[in-house]
Design an enzyme around this catalytic site. Structure first.
Site, PDB file in Angstrom:
ATOM      1  N   GLY A 202       0.780  -1.229   0.000  1.00  0.00           N
ATOM      2  CA  GLY A 202       0.000   0.000   0.000  1.00  0.00           C
ATOM      3  C   GLY A 202       0.811   1.278   0.000  1.00  0.00           C
TER       4      GLY A 202
ATOM      5  N   ARG B  63       3.778 -12.293  -4.040  1.00  0.00           N
ATOM      6  CA  ARG B  63       4.922 -11.925  -3.195  1.00  0.00           C
ATOM      7  C   ARG B  63       4.856 -12.809  -1.952  1.00  0.00           C
ATOM      8  NH1 ARG B  63       2.114  -6.222  -1.873  1.00  0.00           N
ATOM      9  NH2 ARG B  63       0.427  -7.049  -0.648  1.00  0.00           N
TER      10      ARG B  63
END
Ligand code: PEP
Ligand code: MG
Length: 927
Positions: free
Chosen positions: A105, A342
């Site tokens: 983010g 990821r």
């Protein structure tokens, strides 16, 4: 300037291992493409290009970059059969950032780039779906406007809310094509009003602006704050890459969807695909928590075929990466794409469980299982939970998004959280409708996070979990009013400053503060720490002064007590007066009287510690009190004395008055009253109290020290008042003899503090030997014990060879050794000048937290080497606070120490750190 540098790499060509150059996301997109996963075509612009761009004063793209981008766009056109800017069959792309370290983010994503009024019509024709086209366009205008052109979100949100209200739409999907077309028009105007320019229509211009925006975001406040908070150095991540990826659409109808998933549950570690999805939606809808997504179990019902494909994708990802993956997927009209993967950020409970389970499944080795967990993160498993014995009614229920329980005052925006939390040191809980990346500083300042909207993969949930802070997300029963700084929950409400408690493990929210208790170890943590003990060379002991401390330390896996601070055993209301008597005694006889009362108490203390820790060693340090800690305050004594003197005068006055009653012709009743008053205070008792207090004050003044930390403490006390050390030695040896008699295996170690000279050590050894002989004679058997010294002054390091002649072990007291090495007062430095030293880089770390390897460590190494040169089997450990600090433990391993000793709750961290140190240390070359 080298114009031949390759800055841009197609997913088919980029080196999937080179995260530094391509960023984590880019490298993974390359790798996923190359292992045959269904990734939309795209390319990565390297971090090297970002750094060159940021270095360039005018912020121009490096020469040759744009040409390479154009070349790759042509290749994308070929792969997709579409044209960038082609109104008949337009190619749209997403532009995303991604650095070597995952920063969830922290960076901005732009979707649907390439849209303008002409290509929009192409999209509408190609999909035969005007609603889809306008929806894509309005998302693009907002994202591009916000990220690339800096137009605030609120300007768009306001227009969008107005349109939704006019259309009576509860959710975005309720809006019609016409509503969305109007949204696009209003959004274009928002951008033009805010920037003074029309929205850029040329797709290549859009792309160039977007690339620069991603590069710029690397030096933006959010990213800089994040890197600072998590100590991400340029060595770990330098610059961001840009990923340009062909758009695939999860919002192309009911056979399309978008979702995020973890290959295992990131909150518990359970080996089961975990995540959420939204039908007919685009990626940011899931993350932003605007619509509440469905759990992935539902996909099995709604799209069984795709659920199977997703399971297959999960298995491929895990077998390839051998790590839990956090991935994003999109289903476009029945076709599954993997957009990103990821390593999953999980809380520590999940990390530990997955480590153990992946080892058992043969995915990773024990060494890898240990090394994938940062020792410090085990703190999360020591999080408090709500006391189960307390019955409290929760006022709201949300999603248990990140475990742990916390109480604090409610605050409703990140700036207030920072102001009250960081600025004023209050415990705060950040309460928001939903959180966004720009709230990150509020996370850092808060104990916990509470949101009223969004799922378990919403921003609040992911970020809180990564930080190990409790979080309750999507507590929809709470309505947050940021302007009034209050939240309504049913019929009640709470305001800024009101205390609330949240339980991130159950998802419950409470008004007021609820007591918490220590958590238990999970069985997986036991297993993992068992492996750690097999790998490590350093033993982990605990600093414990009471049987309760010792029991807790044992539960945490301590194999002995490395430091029992005997002065802490005297901090008891019943014992303190005896200790004071012992200190202020004017004669050896008076002192002995006090010591005789202390002896049985101490003997019991040691007996209990030996029993709890048996068969492990218990190291007892002879008394080391900064003496002022035990004496009454001089000013208090002075005040008490003047009050006593006044009382004595009054008492004498009343006696005189009583004698004078005959002169006064007083009534019988008055005479009686005066007589009663005369008996109430006996002047001789008051005089006696005054004499005691005066003696005490005299002693306090005599013992006054300007700097007690460097004064009459440790072995110096043992030299001036040998009877104190003798009493302690006797108590230790007798307790050990008693234990041995009742079959308890004991290994007492007697440790002398603050030693500077071998003569001090010899003197104490004399007491020990003579008392030992006495005790042995009395019990008919010698007690086995070891005799050693603390090393906590510089001279002790310098004279380590000579101390080793008397000592069987050394124990580094690095709290004092740090004080002595720096000449920084350990009592004052940390809140006076050290923060400035750390902030301005004069010193990298607080040396009282992180062992100063370069200075203190060097002294330690000398002492170890010189000590062992005299006594090769000299046992060496550390018992300062650094003994529980992972980086310091790594140093202790390298320096050849035998053990570290730290506070009980840090023992698990130290055990894992000791294993890390052993696993990471290079094989030692032949000396
Ligand atoms: C030390 O100095 O590191 C130590 C363990 O002793 P104390 O903190 O009790 O002075
Ligand atoms: Mg000390």
């Amino acid at each position: 300037m080298d114009t031949t540098t390759q800055y841009v790499f197609a997913f088919e060509d980029g080196d999937g291992k080179d995260k530094k150059l391509l960023g984590g996301k880019g490298a993974n997109l390359c790798e996923m493409t190359q292992i045959g996963l269904n990734v939309p075509p795209g390319f990565v612009i390297s971090t090297a290009a970002c750094l060159e761009y940021l270095d360039e004063p005018k912020r121009a793209l490096p020469p040759g970059l744009i040409e390479q981008v154009h070349e790759q766009m042509r290749a994308l056109e070929q792969k997709t059969g579409k044209g960038f800017g082609d109104p008949d069959n337009p190619l749209l792309v997403s532009v995303r950032s991604g650095s070597a370290m995952s920063m969830p983010g922290m960076m901005d994503t732009i979707l649907n780039l390439g849209l303008n009024s002409a290509t929009l019509q192409g999209v509408i024709r190609a999909t035969d779906d005007p609603r889809f086209g306008y929806d894509a366009y309005r998302r693009f205008i907002q994202l591009f406007g916000k990220v690339a052109l800096g137009v605030p979100d609120e300007a768009f949100d306001k227009e969008f809310a107005a349109i939704k209200e006019a259309a009576h739409a509860k959710q975005d999907v309720d809006l019609s094509a016409t509503d969305l077309r109007e949204t696009c028009e209003r959004f274009l105007k928002v951008v033009e009003d805010a920037t003074g320019h029309p929205f850029p229509t040329d797709p290549y211009q859009q792309l160039e602006i977007a690339i620069k925006a991603v590069f710029n975001s690397w030096s933006g406040k959010r990213a800089v704050d994040y890197r600072k908070q998590f100590n991400i150095t340029p060595d770990m991540a330098n610059g961001t890459a840009v990923n340009v990826v062909t758009m695939v659409f999860g919002n192309r109808g009911d056979d399309s969807a978008t979702g995020v998933a973890f290959t295992r549950n990131p909150a518990t570690g359970e080996n089961k695909l975990y995540g959420e999805y939204l039908v007919n939606a685009q990626g940011e809808d899931v993350v932003a928590g605007i619509r509440t997504p469905k759990p992935l179990d539902r996909l099995k019902v709604e799209m069984p075929d795709l659920a199977d494909q997703l399971d297959e994708l999960r298995d491929k990802l895990e077998t390839h990466y051998r790590e839990v993956q956090d991935f994003e997927f999109t289903i476009e009209q029945g076709q599954l794409y993997c957009l990103q993967t990821r390593n999953g950020k999980m809380n520590t409970v999940a990390m530990v469980r997955t480590s153990v389970e992946m080892e058992r499944e043969g995915l990773i080795t024990k060494e890898q299982a240990l090394l994938r967990i940062a020792p410090e993160s085990l703190e999360q498993m020591l999080f408090p939970r709500l006391d189960p014995n307390i019955k409290a009614e929760s006022v709201a229920q949300g999603l248990p998004a990140s475990p742990g329980a916390a109480s604090g005052i409610a605050v409703f925006d990140a700036d207030r959280a920072e102001h009250l939390g960081k600025g004023q040191g209050l415990k705060v809980i950040l309460v928001r409708e939903e959180t966004k990346p720009e709230d990150i500083h509020g996370f850092f300042a808060s104990e916990a996070i509470l949101t009223s909207r969004g799922g378990k993969t919403s921003h609040a949930a992911v970020v809180a979990r990564g930080m190990g802070k409790p979080c309750v997300a999507g507590a929809e029963g709470i309505s947050v009013d940021v302007d009034r700084r209050e939240a309504r929950v049913g019929l009640t409400s709470f305001k800024e400053g009101d205390v609330i408690t949240i339980d991130g493990t159950s998802g419950k929210v409470y008004l007021g503060a609820i007591p918490t208790v220590e958590p238990d170890f999970t069985p997986e943590l036991h297993t993992l720490l068992g492996w750690a003990d097999e790998m490590s060379k350093l033993k982990v002991l605990a600093n414990a002064d009471t049987p309760d401390d010792a029991r807790r330390a044992r539960r945490y896996g301590a194999v002995g007590i490395g430091l029992a601070r005997t002065e802490r055993m005297f901090n008891d209301v019943e014992r303190l007066p005896i200790v004071i008597e012992m200190i202020v005694a004017e004669t050896p006889e008076a002192r002995q009287e006090a010591l005789d009362r202390l002896l049985p108490l101490q003997r019991q203390d040691f007996h209990d510690l030996f029993e709890v820790m048996s068969p492990h060693p218990v190291t007892i340090r002879l008394l080391d009190p900064p003496i002022h800690e035990f004496l009454p305050d001089e000013h208090v004594l002075e005040r008490e004395l003047s009050e006593l003197r006044a009382l004595a005068q009054s008492a004498r006055g009343v006696t005189v008055l009583a004698g004078a009653m005959g002169l006064l012709h007083a009534s019988e009743s008055l005479r009686r009253e005066v007589e009663t008053a005369r008996h109430m205070v006996d002047p001789t008792v008051v005089e006696e109290a005054i004499a005691k207090k005066e003696a005490m004050l005299k002693k306090v003044r005599a013992l006054y020290e300007t700097n007690p930390m460097l004064g009459h403490r440790g072995v110096r006390l043992g030299m001036t008042f040998p009877e104190i050390y003798r009493m302690q030695v006797r108590a230790i040896l007798e307790a050990a003899a008693e234990c041995a008699k009742s079959g308890i295996e004991v290994h007492p170690q007697i440790k002398v503090p603050q030693v500077c000279t071998v003569q001090e050590l010899r003197k104490v050894k004399e007491y020990v030997d003579s008392i030992h002989a006495e005790v042995a004679a009395r019990y008919g058997k010698p007690v086995r014990f070891q005799f050693g010294t603390m090393i906590e002054v510089v001279r002790a390091c310098m004279r380590a060879d000579s101390l080793a002649e008397e000592a069987e072990f050394f124990s580094f007291g690095t709290n004092d050794l740090t004080q002595a090495t720096f000449s920084f007062s350990r009592e004052d430095a940390e809140n006076k000048f050290l923060p400035l030293y750390n902030q301005s880089g004069l010193l990298q770390d607080n040396p009282f937290d992180v062992l100063d390897v370069k200075g203190v460590g060097k002294l330690m190494q000398l002492a170890v080497d010189w000590g062992r040169a005299v006594k090769p089997d000299l046992h060496v450990g550390i018992c300062g606070e650094h003994g529980g600090h992972p980086a310091s433990i790594a140093f202790c391993h390298q320096a050849g120490l035998d053990y570290v000793s730290c506070s009980g709750p840090r023992v698990p961290i130290a055990r894992l750190a000791a294993a890390h140190a052993a696993l990471k240390s290079a094989p030692t070359p032949n000396a």
